[in-house]
Design a protein around this motif. Structure first.
Motif, PDB file in Angstrom:
ATOM      1  N   TYR A 160       0.875  -1.035  -0.003  1.00 30.23           N
ATOM      2  CA  TYR A 160       0.054   0.050   0.247  1.00 30.23           C
ATOM      3  C   TYR A 160       0.847   1.287   0.006  1.00 30.23           C
ATOM      4  O   TYR A 160       0.704   2.260  -0.902  1.00 30.23           O
ATOM      5  CB  TYR A 160      -0.836  -0.027   1.268  1.00 30.23           C
ATOM      6  N   ARG A 161       1.922   1.168   0.889  1.00 29.04           N
ATOM      7  CA  ARG A 161       2.900   2.292   0.798  1.00 29.04           C
ATOM      8  C   ARG A 161       3.526   2.708  -0.503  1.00 29.04           C
ATOM      9  O   ARG A 161       3.700   3.855  -0.867  1.00 29.04           O
ATOM     10  CB  ARG A 161       3.752   2.383   2.143  1.00 29.04           C
ATOM     11  N   LEU A 162       3.850   1.522  -0.968  1.00 26.64           N
ATOM     12  CA  LEU A 162       4.627   1.677  -2.228  1.00 26.64           C
ATOM     13  C   LEU A 162       3.762   2.196  -3.413  1.00 26.64           C
ATOM     14  O   LEU A 162       4.233   2.747  -4.224  1.00 26.64           O
ATOM     15  CB  LEU A 162       5.406   0.219  -2.806  1.00 26.64           C
ATOM     16  N   GLY A 163       2.572   1.858  -3.589  1.00 26.91           N
ATOM     17  CA  GLY A 163       1.837   2.144  -4.361  1.00 26.91           C
ATOM     18  C   GLY A 163       1.233   3.414  -4.105  1.00 26.91           C
ATOM     19  O   GLY A 163       0.542   4.208  -5.053  1.00 26.91           O
ATOM     20  N   GLY A 164       1.639   4.314  -3.239  1.00 31.00           N
ATOM     21  CA  GLY A 164       1.450   5.816  -3.119  1.00 31.00           C
ATOM     22  C   GLY A 164       0.287   5.937  -1.967  1.00 31.00           C
ATOM     23  O   GLY A 164      -0.421   7.323  -1.967  1.00 31.00           O
ATOM     24  N   SER A 165      -0.122   4.773  -1.258  1.00 25.28           N
ATOM     25  CA  SER A 165      -1.092   4.926  -0.318  1.00 25.28           C
ATOM     26  C   SER A 165      -2.527   5.613  -0.860  1.00 25.28           C
ATOM     27  O   SER A 165      -3.017   6.391  -0.186  1.00 25.28           O
ATOM     28  CB  SER A 165      -0.640   6.072   0.733  1.00 25.28           C
ATOM     29  N   ASP A 166      -2.711   5.299  -2.077  1.00 22.14           N
ATOM     30  CA  ASP A 166      -4.133   5.659  -2.705  1.00 22.14           C
ATOM     31  C   ASP A 166      -4.804   4.704  -3.630  1.00 22.14           C
ATOM     32  O   ASP A 166      -5.548   4.925  -4.373  1.00 22.14           O
ATOM     33  CB  ASP A 166      -4.030   6.875  -3.403  1.00 22.14           C
ATOM     34  N   TRP A 167      -4.483   3.326  -3.101  1.00 22.50           N
ATOM     35  CA  TRP A 167      -4.917   2.000  -3.843  1.00 22.50           C
ATOM     36  C   TRP A 167      -4.442   1.803  -4.842  1.00 22.50           C
ATOM     37  O   TRP A 167      -4.966   0.675  -5.636  1.00 22.50           O
ATOM     38  CB  TRP A 167      -6.473   2.125  -3.608  1.00 22.50           C
ATOM     39  N   ARG A 168      -3.366   2.543  -5.745  1.00 19.82           N
ATOM     40  CA  ARG A 168      -2.904   2.235  -6.583  1.00 19.82           C
ATOM     41  C   ARG A 168      -1.922   0.937  -6.273  1.00 19.82           C
ATOM     42  O   ARG A 168      -1.327   0.815  -5.316  1.00 19.82           O
ATOM     43  CB  ARG A 168      -2.197   3.173  -7.340  1.00 19.82           C
ATOM     44  N   ALA A 169      -1.633  -0.157  -7.253  1.00 16.14           N
ATOM     45  CA  ALA A 169      -1.020  -1.045  -6.998  1.00 16.14           C
ATOM     46  C   ALA A 169       0.559  -0.931  -7.463  1.00 16.14           C
ATOM     47  O   ALA A 169       0.963  -0.330  -8.383  1.00 16.14           O
ATOM     48  CB  ALA A 169      -1.292  -2.410  -7.611  1.00 16.14           C
ATOM     49  N   PRO A 170       1.546  -1.326  -6.551  1.00 18.26           N
ATOM     50  CA  PRO A 170       2.861  -1.268  -7.278  1.00 18.26           C
ATOM     51  C   PRO A 170       3.309  -2.049  -8.228  1.00 18.26           C
ATOM     52  O   PRO A 170       3.012  -3.409  -8.042  1.00 18.26           O
ATOM     53  CB  PRO A 170       3.764  -1.525  -5.824  1.00 18.26           C
ATOM     54  N   VAL A 171       3.790  -1.601  -9.032  1.00 20.76           N
ATOM     55  CA  VAL A 171       4.291  -2.556 -10.273  1.00 20.76           C
ATOM     56  C   VAL A 171       5.730  -2.276 -10.423  1.00 20.76           C
ATOM     57  O   VAL A 171       6.254  -1.133 -10.486  1.00 20.76           O
ATOM     58  CB  VAL A 171       3.593  -2.060 -11.653  1.00 20.76           C
ATOM     59  N   GLN A 172       6.359  -3.411 -11.155  1.00 22.43           N
ATOM     60  CA  GLN A 172       7.797  -3.365 -11.576  1.00 22.43           C
ATOM     61  C   GLN A 172       7.914  -4.466 -12.874  1.00 22.43           C
ATOM     62  O   GLN A 172       7.410  -5.425 -12.650  1.00 22.43           O
ATOM     63  CB  GLN A 172       8.839  -3.915 -10.426  1.00 22.43           C
ATOM     64  N   TYR A 173       8.760  -3.989 -13.610  1.00 20.35           N
ATOM     65  CA  TYR A 173       8.950  -5.000 -14.978  1.00 20.35           C
ATOM     66  C   TYR A 173      10.033  -5.822 -14.406  1.00 20.35           C
ATOM     67  O   TYR A 173      10.817  -5.725 -13.817  1.00 20.35           O
ATOM     68  CB  TYR A 173       9.426  -4.140 -15.885  1.00 20.35           C
ATOM     69  N   VAL A 174       9.739  -6.923 -15.031  1.00 28.79           N
ATOM     70  CA  VAL A 174      10.772  -8.222 -14.848  1.00 28.79           C
ATOM     71  C   VAL A 174      11.824  -8.005 -14.809  1.00 28.79           C
ATOM     72  O   VAL A 174      12.783  -8.308 -13.917  1.00 28.79           O
ATOM     73  CB  VAL A 174      10.165  -9.579 -15.521  1.00 28.79           C
ATOM     74  N   GLY A 175      12.583  -7.151 -15.972  1.00 28.85           N
ATOM     75  CA  GLY A 175      13.952  -6.959 -16.024  1.00 28.85           C
ATOM     76  C   GLY A 175      14.401  -6.181 -14.804  1.00 28.85           C
ATOM     77  O   GLY A 175      15.550  -6.628 -14.154  1.00 28.85           O
ATOM     78  N   ASP A 176      13.829  -5.118 -14.473  1.00 29.97           N
ATOM     79  CA  ASP A 176      14.134  -4.345 -13.470  1.00 29.97           C
ATOM     80  C   ASP A 176      14.081  -5.089 -12.113  1.00 29.97           C
ATOM     81  O   ASP A 176      15.074  -5.171 -11.066  1.00 29.97           O
ATOM     82  CB  ASP A 176      13.131  -3.123 -13.321  1.00 29.97           C
ATOM     83  N   TYR A 177      13.245  -5.990 -11.977  1.00 29.90           N
ATOM     84  CA  TYR A 177      13.013  -6.739 -10.734  1.00 29.90           C
ATOM     85  C   TYR A 177      14.310  -7.519 -10.504  1.00 29.90           C
ATOM     86  O   TYR A 177      14.737  -7.940  -9.554  1.00 29.90           O
ATOM     87  CB  TYR A 177      11.756  -7.719 -10.581  1.00 29.90           C
ATOM     88  N   LEU A 178      14.742  -8.499 -11.631  1.00 32.32           N
ATOM     89  CA  LEU A 178      15.657  -9.333 -11.474  1.00 32.32           C
ATOM     90  C   LEU A 178      16.883  -8.713 -11.121  1.00 32.32           C
ATOM     91  O   LEU A 178      17.936  -9.282 -10.590  1.00 32.32           O
ATOM     92  CB  LEU A 178      15.779 -10.211 -12.972  1.00 32.32           C
ATOM     93  N   LYS A 179      17.273  -7.912 -11.867  1.00 33.93           N
ATOM     94  CA  LYS A 179      18.480  -6.820 -11.664  1.00 33.93           C
ATOM     95  C   LYS A 179      18.484  -6.291 -10.173  1.00 33.93           C
ATOM     96  O   LYS A 179      19.725  -6.374  -9.604  1.00 33.93           O
ATOM     97  CB  LYS A 179      18.519  -5.575 -12.545  1.00 33.93           C
ATOM     98  N   GLY A 180      17.380  -5.985  -9.584  1.00 38.74           N
ATOM     99  CA  GLY A 180      17.248  -5.731  -8.180  1.00 38.74           C
ATOM    100  C   GLY A 180      17.555  -6.942  -7.174  1.00 38.74           C
ATOM    101  O   GLY A 180      18.066  -6.715  -6.106  1.00 38.74           O
ATOM    102  N   GLN A 181      17.576  -8.097  -7.839  1.00 42.26           N
ATOM    103  CA  GLN A 181      17.807  -9.214  -7.082  1.00 42.26           C
ATOM    104  C   GLN A 181      19.042  -9.955  -7.406  1.00 42.26           C
ATOM    105  O   GLN A 181      19.321 -11.040  -6.797  1.00 42.26           O
ATOM    106  CB  GLN A 181      16.625 -10.244  -7.273  1.00 42.26           C
ATOM    107  N   GLY A 182      19.983  -9.080  -7.961  1.00 44.56           N
ATOM    108  CA  GLY A 182      21.323  -9.536  -8.470  1.00 44.56           C
ATOM    109  C   GLY A 182      20.904 -10.690  -9.207  1.00 44.56           C
ATOM    110  O   GLY A 182      22.269 -11.439  -9.377  1.00 44.56           O
ATOM    111  N   LEU A 183      20.098 -10.848 -10.287  1.00 46.92           N
ATOM    112  CA  LEU A 183      20.039 -11.864 -11.108  1.00 46.92           C
ATOM    113  C   LEU A 183      20.212 -11.368 -12.606  1.00 46.92           C
ATOM    114  O   LEU A 183      19.664 -10.124 -12.938  1.00 46.92           O
ATOM    115  CB  LEU A 183      18.588 -12.802 -10.956  1.00 46.92           C
ATOM    116  N   GLU A 184      20.553 -12.003 -13.579  1.00 44.16           N
ATOM    117  CA  GLU A 184      20.978 -11.567 -14.875  1.00 44.16           C
ATOM    118  C   GLU A 184      19.342 -11.945 -15.691  1.00 44.16           C
ATOM    119  O   GLU A 184      18.796 -12.853 -15.683  1.00 44.16           O
ATOM    120  CB  GLU A 184      21.904 -12.617 -15.416  1.00 44.16           C
ATOM    121  N   VAL A 185      19.261 -10.912 -16.396  1.00 40.49           N
ATOM    122  CA  VAL A 185      17.970 -10.909 -17.112  1.00 40.49           C
ATOM    123  C   VAL A 185      18.182 -11.754 -18.457  1.00 40.49           C
ATOM    124  O   VAL A 185      19.524 -11.792 -19.084  1.00 40.49           O
ATOM    125  CB  VAL A 185      17.525  -9.493 -17.570  1.00 40.49           C
TER     126      VAL A 185
END
Length: 547
Positions: A402-427
């Motif tokens: 909820y906080r990441l979505g901006g506290s107004d019921w928007r859902a937080p979204v991330q693209y898979v490429g960015d998510y994998l990089k954030g986890q130290g994994l190769e796209v």
């Protein structure tokens, strides 16, 4: 009845073409075929072969014994007696109090239906609203971000599954035919007939609402009473049964019953706490949490159907994937919704939850599925030391989303490429099969770092799972696939203890369905409700309960 398997039709041929195949296999004339019924249809989509539908049917023929005897070979055939699910007829016993069903999701609904047909005129307590009004409340939440705490995707007539894909497949063993009984009742209430035989049956959110309304009307016609917007506040074990305290529109009432069937669903957290305080024994259980992934439906279609993608007989393609990461934790897809939407599914203020939903036609541009990581009580015990630690863990994830979505019921979204990089994994390398997906969440979305929602270990496991799925479904972990958080209500975080007769630690209280920890979907919950009702009717039939 003669059961025949492996009857093949091309995807171009109509179902009616089965009849001459049945006659040919049984070596009979058309006039000797009394009736036939499809039990199962599955798609044979092996590579290197033309796509065909494979059918299992049951046929009733004239002079069955003679027909069976003269068949020169009986491969892919067997002689069977039809044994539909049986429910005891009520013997005439009348209690001072009618049985009470708490919750009108699949478990409570089918439990109440059987009790009503036995002449027991059950009272159903449902904290939410009728499905017609509930649908309006949900639409308002998605569009105007106004949450009704008692009428939302989780609470109300039909249960949480009413706002899903309406999938009706189950892994529960069903030797007694309870699942088929449920499917037949749904068809009678307005569901499409193909749910009786499709290997992956679904109704869709739009048509499921009609089915729910139809079953409600039958229960009422049989003398049952459904009290909407009525919440169970307390349960007290008294000498002559149970005293229930309820609240409806701010008015408190007491209700006495000797049998209460508790089908409250997996999100009734306040009711869990009340029952724990009342002395109901329960335990924390394993469940799973994760994120929703979205791909273009056209990508999934081409991946699964190849050159047959887009053929009208096939519809929108689905998938099911699973992976065990090196540490032994399971990662898997759940509630895959072809041609669907990601839907905001919160039931409490300040918490963001998502789920998936498809209508019957499955004609939205994206496919979505939960990608879940298994968790055990050991994983979440630091969030609380009692039976409800899993609830505390869920709330922690949902508040972060909820906080990441901006506290107004928007859902937080991330693209898979960015998510994998954030986890130290190769796209995955190579040309992405599609550009960035436009996320579909019904309440809107906001770009965010989803690694901040899940605990570090779980976030990394989910990333490993995405790469594992890539091996069997190339392009699955494409950089442009969209992830939405958080999926945390896949099943109940608690199990209410019950014995073989479905009795809980509180005499007369029967926990059923998903909320009790004994089911994982529409069908398994409905079947659990049927079992409880049947167990109770047999108890009455045997002279228990004061007869």
């Amino acid at each position: 009845m003669i059961r025949i398997t492996q009857l093949k039709l091309s995807i171009e041929e109509p179902i009616e073409a089965l009849e001459p195949l049945i006659c040919k296999r049984l070596k009979i004339q058309k006039k000797d075929l009394i009736r036939w019924e499809i039990l199962r249809r599955s798609l044979d989509a092996r590579r290197g072969h033309a796509f065909v539908f494979s059918y299992t049917v049951e046929a009733e023929v004239a002079n069955e014994a003679a027909c069976w005897k003269r068949l020169p070979q009986k491969k892919d055939m067997e002689l069977r007696e039809e044994t539909p699910a049986q429910f005891p007829a009520h013997s005439g016993y009348r209690s001072k109090e009618r049985p009470v069903v708490v919750g009108f999701g699949p478990a409570g609904m089918f439990c109440a239906l059987v009790l009503a047909r036995a002449g027991l005129c059950p009272i159903v307590l449902e904290r939410g609203r009728r499905v017609e009004e509930r649908a309006q409340d949900v639409e308002r939440f998605w569009k105007e971000h106004v949450l009704q705490p008692e009428s939302n995707v989780q609470f109300g007539e039909g249960g949480a599954g009413t706002f899903s894909d309406g999938k009706l497949n189950t892994l529960v063993k069903d030797k007694e035919g309870l699942g088929r009984w449920v499917l037949r009742e749904m068809v009678q209430a307005g569901a499409p007939e193909e749910i009786l035989y499709d290997s992956k049956p679904h109704i869709g959110t739009d048509r499921l609402r009609e089915v729910v309304r139809g079953i409600r009307q039958e229960i009422e016609n049989l003398g049952g009473e459904i009290r909407f917007e009525t919440k169970l506040e307390d349960v007290e074990d008294i000498s002559q049964g149970l005293r229930l305290s309820t609240v409806s529109h701010g008015v408190r009432n007491n209700l006495q019953a000797e049998a209460v069937f508790l089908g409250i669903g997996h999100s009734a957290r306040d009711t869990f706490a009340m029952l724990k305080k009342a002395g109901l024994l329960m335990e924390p259980k394993p469940f799973a949490v994760g994120l929703r992934i979205e791909h273009p439906q056209s990508f999934v279609d081409h991946l699964q159907y190849r050159e047959y993608a887009g053929h009208p007989a096939l519809g929108a393609a689905s998938y099911k994937v699973a992976y065990t990461e090196p540490g032994g934790r399971g990662v898997y897809s759940f509630c895959m919704c072809p041609g669907g939407l990601v839907v905001a599914s919160a039931s409490e203020e300040g918490e963001m939850v998502v789920n998936g939903m498809s209508n019957y036609r499955r004609d939205e541009k994206n496919a979505n599925s939960a990608i879940l990581v298994t968790v055990t009580p050991e994983d979440y015990q630091k969030y609380g030391e009692d039976e409800l630690a899993g609830v505390a863990f869920q709330r922690c994830l949902e508040r972060a989303a909820y906080r990441l979505g901006g506290s107004d019921w928007r859902a937080p979204v991330q693209y898979v490429g960015d998510y994998l990089k954030g986890q130290g994994l190769e796209v995955p390398k190579g040309q992405p099969p599609f550009s960035e997906v436009e996320p579909s969440c019904t309440s809107g979305w906001k770009a965010a770092e989803l690694g901040e929602v899940l605990p570090e270990e779980l976030a990394h496991s989910l990333g490993l799972g995405l790469l594992g799925f890539e091996k069997s479904m190339p392009g699955f972990a494409s950089a442009g696939a969209a992830l939405t958080g958080v999926e945390s209500r896949s099943s109940s975080p608690v199990r209410m203890l019950r014995d073989a007769a479905m009795n809980s630690s509180i005499p007369g209280l029967y926990p059923i369905g998903e909320g009790a920890g004994y089911a994982g979907g529409i069908m398994s919950a409905a079947m659990d409700g049927l079992k409880a009702a049947r167990m109770y009717l047999r108890k009455l039939e045997g002279g228990a309960c004061g007869m």
